[in-house]
Design a protein around this motif. Structure first.
Motif, PDB file in Angstrom:
ATOM      1  N   ALA A  52       0.846  -1.189   0.000  1.00  0.00           N
ATOM      2  CA  ALA A  52       0.000   0.000   0.000  1.00  0.00           C
ATOM      3  C   ALA A  52       0.881   1.238   0.000  1.00  0.00           C
ATOM      4  CB  ALA A  52      -0.920   0.011   1.221  1.00  0.00           C
ATOM      5  N   GLY A  53       0.421   2.280  -0.679  1.00  0.00           N
ATOM      6  CA  GLY A  53       1.166   3.532  -0.713  1.00  0.00           C
ATOM      7  C   GLY A  53       2.046   3.643  -1.943  1.00  0.00           C
ATOM      8  N   GLU A  54       2.959   4.623  -1.917  1.00  0.00           N
ATOM      9  CA  GLU A  54       3.833   4.898  -3.051  1.00  0.00           C
ATOM     10  C   GLU A  54       5.288   4.800  -2.635  1.00  0.00           C
ATOM     11  OE1 GLU A  54       2.594   8.735  -4.466  1.00  0.00           O
ATOM     12  OE2 GLU A  54       1.165   7.827  -5.862  1.00  0.00           O
ATOM     13  N   ILE A  55       6.124   4.252  -3.513  1.00  0.00           N
ATOM     14  CA  ILE A  55       7.560   4.174  -3.258  1.00  0.00           C
ATOM     15  C   ILE A  55       8.309   4.572  -4.521  1.00  0.00           C
ATOM     16  CG2 ILE A  55       7.408   2.403  -1.458  1.00  0.00           C
ATOM     17  CD1 ILE A  55       8.262   0.363  -3.591  1.00  0.00           C
ATOM     18  N   PRO A  56       9.442   5.282  -4.379  1.00  0.00           N
ATOM     19  CA  PRO A  56      10.283   5.548  -5.543  1.00  0.00           C
ATOM     20  C   PRO A  56      11.025   4.277  -5.940  1.00  0.00           C
ATOM     21  CG  PRO A  56      11.350   6.359  -3.562  1.00  0.00           C
ATOM     22  CD  PRO A  56       9.993   5.853  -3.142  1.00  0.00           C
ATOM     23  N   ILE A  57      11.303   4.121  -7.219  1.00  0.00           N
ATOM     24  CA  ILE A  57      12.041   2.966  -7.713  1.00  0.00           C
ATOM     25  C   ILE A  57      13.083   3.427  -8.713  1.00  0.00           C
ATOM     26  CG2 ILE A  57      10.247   1.231  -7.332  1.00  0.00           C
ATOM     27  CD1 ILE A  57       9.387   1.595 -10.226  1.00  0.00           C
ATOM     28  N   ALA A  58      14.221   2.724  -8.751  1.00  0.00           N
ATOM     29  CA  ALA A  58      15.273   3.086  -9.708  1.00  0.00           C
ATOM     30  C   ALA A  58      16.280   1.961  -9.828  1.00  0.00           C
ATOM     31  CB  ALA A  58      15.989   4.368  -9.276  1.00  0.00           C
ATOM     32  N   HIS A  59      16.743   1.727 -11.034  1.00  0.00           N
ATOM     33  CA  HIS A  59      17.925   0.909 -11.268  1.00  0.00           C
ATOM     34  C   HIS A  59      19.131   1.829 -11.214  1.00  0.00           C
ATOM     35  CE1 HIS A  59      15.913  -2.851 -12.367  1.00  0.00           C
ATOM     36  NE2 HIS A  59      14.971  -2.081 -12.901  1.00  0.00           N
ATOM     37  N   HIS A  60      20.279   1.279 -10.861  1.00  0.00           N
ATOM     38  CA  HIS A  60      21.410   2.133 -10.496  1.00  0.00           C
ATOM     39  C   HIS A  60      22.686   1.678 -11.213  1.00  0.00           C
ATOM     40  CE1 HIS A  60      23.936   4.638  -7.876  1.00  0.00           C
ATOM     41  NE2 HIS A  60      22.819   5.197  -7.443  1.00  0.00           N
ATOM     42  N   ALA A  61      22.614   1.566 -12.528  1.00  0.00           N
ATOM     43  CA  ALA A  61      23.805   1.170 -13.289  1.00  0.00           C
ATOM     44  C   ALA A  61      24.890   2.233 -13.169  1.00  0.00           C
ATOM     45  CB  ALA A  61      23.443   0.969 -14.758  1.00  0.00           C
ATOM     46  N   MET A  62      26.114   1.807 -12.896  1.00  0.00           N
ATOM     47  CA  MET A  62      27.251   2.717 -12.748  1.00  0.00           C
ATOM     48  C   MET A  62      28.329   2.332 -13.759  1.00  0.00           C
ATOM     49  SD  MET A  62      26.183   4.565 -10.215  1.00  0.00           S
ATOM     50  CE  MET A  62      27.653   5.469  -9.718  1.00  0.00           C
ATOM     51  N   LEU A  63      28.867   3.322 -14.460  1.00  0.00           N
ATOM     52  CA  LEU A  63      29.928   3.101 -15.433  1.00  0.00           C
ATOM     53  C   LEU A  63      31.179   3.861 -15.016  1.00  0.00           C
ATOM     54  CD1 LEU A  63      27.994   3.642 -18.802  1.00  0.00           C
ATOM     55  CD2 LEU A  63      28.180   1.545 -17.447  1.00  0.00           C
ATOM     56  N   HIS A  64      32.320   3.195 -15.089  1.00  0.00           N
ATOM     57  CA  HIS A  64      33.599   3.857 -14.878  1.00  0.00           C
ATOM     58  C   HIS A  64      34.201   4.131 -16.245  1.00  0.00           C
ATOM     59  CE1 HIS A  64      38.003   3.814 -13.407  1.00  0.00           C
ATOM     60  NE2 HIS A  64      37.464   5.001 -13.167  1.00  0.00           N
ATOM     61  N   GLU A 119      20.614   5.922 -14.325  1.00  0.00           N
ATOM     62  CA  GLU A 119      19.637   5.319 -13.432  1.00  0.00           C
ATOM     63  C   GLU A 119      18.228   5.460 -13.996  1.00  0.00           C
ATOM     64  OE1 GLU A 119      20.371   7.218  -9.677  1.00  0.00           O
ATOM     65  OE2 GLU A 119      22.540   7.128  -9.987  1.00  0.00           O
ATOM     66  N   GLU A 120      17.649   4.334 -14.408  1.00  0.00           N
ATOM     67  CA  GLU A 120      16.285   4.340 -14.952  1.00  0.00           C
ATOM     68  C   GLU A 120      15.321   4.284 -13.776  1.00  0.00           C
ATOM     69  OE1 GLU A 120      16.380   5.157 -17.852  1.00  0.00           O
ATOM     70  OE2 GLU A 120      18.282   4.393 -18.604  1.00  0.00           O
ATOM     71  N   ALA A 121      14.378   5.234 -13.728  1.00  0.00           N
ATOM     72  CA  ALA A 121      13.733   5.496 -12.449  1.00  0.00           C
ATOM     73  C   ALA A 121      12.318   6.028 -12.575  1.00  0.00           C
ATOM     74  CB  ALA A 121      14.575   6.517 -11.680  1.00  0.00           C
ATOM     75  N   ALA A 122      11.618   5.958 -11.428  1.00  0.00           N
ATOM     76  CA  ALA A 122      10.414   6.735 -11.162  1.00  0.00           C
ATOM     77  C   ALA A 122      10.616   7.300  -9.761  1.00  0.00           C
ATOM     78  CB  ALA A 122       9.159   5.876 -11.237  1.00  0.00           C
ATOM     79  N   VAL A 123      11.132   8.528  -9.696  1.00  0.00           N
ATOM     80  CA  VAL A 123      11.503   9.146  -8.421  1.00  0.00           C
ATOM     81  C   VAL A 123      11.037  10.596  -8.404  1.00  0.00           C
ATOM     82  CG1 VAL A 123      13.500   7.656  -8.004  1.00  0.00           C
ATOM     83  CG2 VAL A 123      13.789   9.735  -9.343  1.00  0.00           C
ATOM     84  N   ASP A 124      10.855  11.131  -7.188  1.00  0.00           N
ATOM     85  CA  ASP A 124      10.319  12.494  -7.101  1.00  0.00           C
ATOM     86  C   ASP A 124      11.391  13.551  -7.301  1.00  0.00           C
ATOM     87  OD1 ASP A 124      11.724  12.615  -4.709  1.00  0.00           O
ATOM     88  OD2 ASP A 124       9.953  12.671  -3.442  1.00  0.00           O
ATOM     89  N   PHE A 125      12.654  13.198  -7.064  1.00  0.00           N
ATOM     90  CA  PHE A 125      13.758  14.143  -7.293  1.00  0.00           C
ATOM     91  C   PHE A 125      13.546  15.449  -6.544  1.00  0.00           C
ATOM     92  CE2 PHE A 125      16.685  16.606 -10.170  1.00  0.00           C
ATOM     93  CZ  PHE A 125      17.798  15.802  -9.995  1.00  0.00           C
TER      94      PHE A 125
END
Length: 245
Positions: free
Chosen positions: A24-36, A165-171
């Motif tokens: 129940a409710g809302e949560i932010p989600i994101a993948h966090h790929a990091m490149l060097h 980072e592919e996401a659904a976040v409020d930023f």
């Protein structure tokens, strides 16, 4: 929440599915790929509606760190990014400076069914490619981490790293589950519902003469990646993976 990772013979991709059941409710989600990318990288993306920075820089105390972009700002292209000193820079090539930590968010075009992010690292010899369901992950957050944090655990050593980072976040842009462009900024959970978040990422060697990915087209059994020069490569890919359901 359950996570499933799949590999397919001959495919240069990792297929990830996160399944959220109930809640129940809302949560932010994101993948966090990091490149060097010590040799630098040229970034490109599926069509976006806009780009922006947050209301305040990631680093505000000079003794602790340094951010160099203007906060807040809205821009139409990553190639016309405004610095705090007023200069306009091409943010699609990274790193574009030294000793800084900056974050920008790009919002997908509302009509895009599939979103993609590409990074051509010529000197380091690879192309990174990420593909997603743009309706569930309508943002791409870029964390530009190039030695601009002087405190532990970074200690100025985390250089030439970019998070794609592919996401659904409020930023920190809104508190109603949508940003200024009515883009989803959270996953809504509800009892007796199931939501699957699918994301595929991979890498392949840079073909000779390539500089920037200009287009990515997905079919049932492959993905066609095209360079700005017009040269293209076909990679095996399960296009059905990104279908809703």
């Amino acid at each position: 929440m359950t996570k499933e990772i799949r590999l397919r013979p001959g495919h240069p991709f990792v297929y990830q599915t996160h399944t959220f059941t109930g809640g129940a409710g809302e949560i932010p989600i994101a993948h966090h790929a990091m490149l060097h990318v010590p040799g630098g990288v040229r970034l490109s993306f599926s069509p976006k509606s806009n780009g922006r920075t947050g209301p305040t820089p990631p680093e505000t105390e000079p003794v602790r760190g340094r951010s160099i972009l203007a906060y807040p700002q809205t821009f139409g292209s990553l190639a016309s990014l405004r610095r705090a000193d007023g200069a306009i820079i091409d943010g699609s090539f990274y790193p574009f400076d030294r000793n800084h930590e900056d974050v920008v968010v790009l919002s997908e075009s509302p009509t895009a069914p599939i979103g993609w992010s590409a990074a051509v690292a010529n000197k380091d010899g690879f192309i990174f490619l990420g593909l997603k369901d743009a309706s569930l992950l309508p943002q791409t957050v870029l964390w530009m981490s190039n030695g601009g944090r002087y405190y532990p655990p970074w200690d100025g050593r985390h250089t030439a790293v970019i998070g794609i980072e592919e996401a659904a976040v409020d930023f920190h842009l809104a508190d109603d589950g949508k940003d200024g462009e009515s883009v989803r900024t959270a996953l809504t959970l509800a009892p007796d519902t199931v939501t699957r978040i699918r994301y595929a990422f991979g890498a392949f060697p840079v073909p000779q003469g390539w500089s920037r990915v200009s287009d990515v087209a997905v079919s049932d059994n492959h993905v066609l990646v095209t360079d700005a020069s017009g040269d293209a490569r076909t990679l095996p890919f399960d296009g059905r993976f990104l279908l809703p359901g």
